[in-house]
Structures are given as C-alpha cells and as structure tokens.
Enzyme design. Structure first.
Site, PDB file in Angstrom:
ATOM      1  N   GLU A   1      15.466  39.738  41.222  1.00 25.12           N
ATOM      2  CA  GLU A   1      16.796  40.321  41.025  1.00 25.12           C
ATOM      3  C   GLU A   1      17.858  39.295  40.640  1.00 25.12           C
ATOM      4  O   GLU A   1      18.853  39.637  40.006  1.00 25.12           O
ATOM      5  CB  GLU A   1      17.245  41.048  42.295  1.00 25.12           C
TER       6      GLU A   1
ATOM      7  N   ASN B   1      21.521  34.827  56.400  1.00 28.35           N
ATOM      8  CA  ASN B   1      22.661  33.927  56.210  1.00 28.35           C
ATOM      9  C   ASN B   1      23.850  34.282  57.084  1.00 28.35           C
ATOM     10  O   ASN B   1      24.386  33.452  57.808  1.00 28.35           O
ATOM     11  CB  ASN B   1      23.082  33.949  54.735  1.00 28.35           C
ATOM     12  N   GLY B   2      24.295  35.553  56.982  1.00 25.81           N
ATOM     13  CA  GLY B   2      25.459  35.976  57.749  1.00 25.81           C
ATOM     14  C   GLY B   2      25.226  35.893  59.241  1.00 25.81           C
ATOM     15  O   GLY B   2      26.109  35.482  60.006  1.00 25.81           O
ATOM     16  N   THR B   3      24.024  36.279  59.657  1.00 30.29           N
ATOM     17  CA  THR B   3      23.684  36.233  61.079  1.00 30.29           C
ATOM     18  C   THR B   3      23.735  34.815  61.609  1.00 30.29           C
ATOM     19  O   THR B   3      24.250  34.553  62.703  1.00 30.29           O
ATOM     20  CB  THR B   3      22.280  36.826  61.304  1.00 30.29           C
TER      21      THR B   3
ATOM     22  N   ASP C   1      12.205  36.486  51.375  1.00 27.06           N
ATOM     23  CA  ASP C   1      12.240  35.762  50.101  1.00 27.06           C
ATOM     24  C   ASP C   1      11.553  34.409  50.168  1.00 27.06           C
ATOM     25  O   ASP C   1      11.354  33.773  49.135  1.00 27.06           O
ATOM     26  CB  ASP C   1      13.687  35.552  49.643  1.00 27.06           C
TER      27      ASP C   1
END
Length: 439
Positions: A403, A274-276, A304
C-alpha cells in the site's frame, strides 16, 4: 516517539524500566530522514567529493578523523536502554527467580531464598551486545549497500542482547503485573498474552491482570480488570482476536498513571503499534517524573515485520499465508480473461515485507511494488512498459502492490489513479481485477 522508545523488550528479564523497543528504519521519522538523506547523498556524490552527510538531525563531517567514534557514540545514545537504577541508584538487586533448569514456578513462600541458575551460566550478561549489521559493503554500488560515507567504511553498530539476567529488581511476591492490548487486531495476540502470563508465573508473580479494551480500560468505570493465570490462558492461543479486547485512543497519560497507582500496578506490558508505544513511552516518562517504581514493557505489534533489530514480528507469517488466497484468486481471474491484469494490494505502508514474501511464495506474481524500491510508471524502464510486454507475450499479468509503494516518488496529477486508470488507457485491456473483483 523520538529517536528511541523507553519501553522494554519482553525478553529482557531485568524487569526494570528498561528496554530497547526496536524500530522500522523507514517508519521512524528520524531514520526515514536518514534514508532519504543517504539516497540524495548517493545520487549527488557520484559527481563531487562528499565531505559531510546529514544523518537524522546531525551532520557528520567525514573530514574529522574521529567521525566513526562520534557516530558510534551517537548510535549508542539513541539506542540506550533506561534502567530502574537511573531513578533509584540505591535499588538492591536480588538473584533471578527465573530458573532455566526448572520450568515450574518457585515456591509460594520462597522458603530458603530465591532459587537461581547462577552456577549454570544460563543468564545474559548486561554487557552483551549484538552486531546489528553483519555485511561489510565494499562499495555504495553493491546490491543492497547501506553506506554512511562515500567510501562505505565499516562502522560497527551494537545493540543490547535480550534474555534473562542474573539479577532482578522486583520481588515477584510484590509485583502486580498488567497486560493491555491496543490498536487493531493482529494474529498472535493471544499467544503473546499467554506467554507473558506463563513466564511471569515462572518468575513467581501471582498477581497478574488484563486491562480490557486498550488504554480505555484504565478510565472506564464499566470495565473491570481481568485476573489472569496459567489456567485462564492455557488454551487462549487456539482462538483469534484478543482475550482482552482492543480499542484506539483512551484517557490522558496522567489519568492512566493515576489509575496504575490506585490499582497498585508496578509492571505494565503494552502490546501495540506506533501510537500505542508513543503512549507507553509517555507513561514511562510520567512514572519517572513521579519517581514511581514501575516497569513499562513494550511488545511491538505489527504484521508488517518492519521493526529494526527483530527477525520476525508476530502475525507476519499468518499475513503472508492469507495473502496467498488473494494472489491465487487474482491469478485465476486474470489468466482466464483476455488481456487480464490482476492486482493485489497488501498491507505495508512503510515496508514491503508482506508483499515481497507473498510474491516469492506464490510464484504467480509478475510485478511486485514495494516502498523500499523506487519505480517509474513511464519510460523504457517503467512499470507500464513492462506490463505491456507481459500482455503481449503472456496474455495476462498479476501485480502485487504494497500500500505504500511509490510514496518517495514525485507523482504527477495524471498518475495518481495508477493502476486502475492508466493500465486501462495505455494498455487497452478489456478486463482488470483486484482483490475486490472485476473493475
């Protein structure tokens, strides 16, 4: 990242600015809002007539006879793929140098022009589309139903088809391609690096480099770019990790684009999460603002398997396979103890694909909790009631928990310690294990 990223899919051979990076429908904030809104709509619409619904940041008025058309138009705009001709309308295309009948690189001097498969009909037409959802649900109560309106009307959602195009907009001999891997490690990174290099060479690209240690490699003077070729990457897929190294964070977007301009990089392949991809999107926007003829290609990296429009992301199979070891260990310890309970927590902050597939594959899991399915601890249908039943009938139980399971459920302060505290207190078990050992 906004409603849609401007990073391109690796399989799109137009080699332009464009490409639709696909999304996790729960990870993307706008689409997560849609999922929550639809859940609230389903809960409230049973007792009243619903005339409108909030989808993302827009409200759909179902009394409008043209609401389907408007919804489809909005969907198209959110998943629109930018193209180099948006910035350079006069850009001249050339026949593709990607030859499906000839897997060897084209001649170095391109004698006789660019070879093409245009007569073989092996290319993807720009107007080709793929239907995103293929099930027509007849009722909101159908298993797995994802409805937009109370009547579960059929609304087509089309996305671009990936594949090599007949025309490209970069001459291979003028391309300097760079590959960068960011964020954390993921199984399959070296396979992706290898295939990018081999595919670029098939196109005829000769200048291919790797940027070491993520975006940091654009600014750290002590890190030199790594020349890449088929010879360099031939056996790299046999090793784990990343040939280029990874890191988080890095310089500003402006500094990255300055470095690209200085190095002469006009094609950037970004492997990350996401951040990348938020960074890749910002790099793309900055290149457009400067009117630089640069293609930014995003390759989503997540074990995932939570990317919309993708059947399977790289690293997912390995994650499911490795999870079997933890599940097997928890099973053995739980079933060897008196009233033992084994708990395996797997990755899956916003989706439960790893937990679900690992549970199904192992055949040893009694309860699987994933973010997509709400649950309760207490009550006649609660997790604890079922756990108590398992302990009384089987003598032990094994749980697999993603998680992010239960994040849409309003926790009470007394329930935050589930399952380590409540399982012990309410069930009176004498032994409980997780993947770290006995507790």
């Amino acid at each position: 990242m906004g409603s849609v990223s401007h990073a391109a899919m690796i399989s799109s051979s137009k080699l332009s600015y464009g490409g639709g990076i696909s999304y996790n429908k729960y990870k993307n904030p706008q689409l997560r809002t849609s999922a929550v809104s639809l859940r609230n709509w389903r809960a409230s619409s049973r007792n009243r007539g619903v005339l409108a619904a909030q989808i993302g940041n827009k409200e759909i008025d179902f009394s409008d006879p043209d609401w389907k058309t408007k919804y489809q138009r909005d969907f198209e705009s959110r998943f629109n793929i930018p193209h180099i001709t948006d910035v350079f309308p006069d850009a001249d295309p050339i026949p593709s140098t990607f030859c499906l009948k000839m897997r060897t690189p084209v001649m170095e001097d391109f004698a006789g022009g660019y070879p093409s498969d245009e007569e073989w009909h092996g290319y993807i037409n720009n107007s080709d589309r793929v239907l995103l959802k293929v099930i027509h649900y007849s009722s909101p109560t159908s298993a797995g139903a994802e409805c937009i309106d109370p009547n579960c009307s059929w609304v087509e959602q089309w996305v671009h088809r990936a594949g090599p195009r007949e025309k490209i907009y970069f001459k291979p001999e003028e391309v300097k391609a760079a590959i960068v891997t960011c964020g954390g490690l993921c199984p399959g990174l070296n396979d992706v690096i290898r295939q990018i290099v081999i595919t670029l060479e098939i196109y005829g690209v000769k200048k291919i480099v790797g940027i070491p240690f993520g975006y940091r490699g654009f600014s750290d003077e002590g890190l030199s770019e790594m020349p890449l070729s088929r010879k360099v990457v031939q056996n790299v897929h046999l090793s784990g990790g990343s040939l280029l190294g990874v890191s988080r964070g890095g310089p500003s977007v402006s500094d990255i684009v300055d470095s690209m301009e200085e190095r002469g990089i006009n094609m950037l392949f970004v492997l990350g999460g996401n951040g990348t991809h938020a960074g890749a999107n910002a790099i793309h926007d900055e290149c457009r603002r400067r009117r630089m003829r640069v293609a930014v290609v995003g390759v989503p990296k997540t074990i995932d398997n939570d990317i919309l429009m993708m059947d399977k992301t790289f690293g997912f199979d390995t994650a499911v396979e490795e999870a079997q070891r933890a599940i097997n260990s928890a099973y053995i310890e739980a079933h060897s103890a008196y009233h033992g309970i084994g708990i395996v927590k797997l990755m899956g902050r916003n989706s439960g694909f790893i937990a679900m597939h690992a549970s199904l594959a192992s055949g040893q899991i009694d309860i699987c909790l994933i973010p997509e399915v709400p649950f309760h601890l207490h009550g006649p249908l609660g997790v604890l009631r079922h756990l108590k039943f398992l302990i009384e009938t089987k003598g032990s139980a094994v749980l697999c928990v993603a998680e992010g399971a239960g994040q849409v459920w309003p926790f009470d302060e007394t329930e935050v310690e589930f399952p380590k505290f409540f399982v012990l207190v309410e069930l009176g078990v004498e032994f409980i294990v997780d993947r770290k050992g006995a507790l």
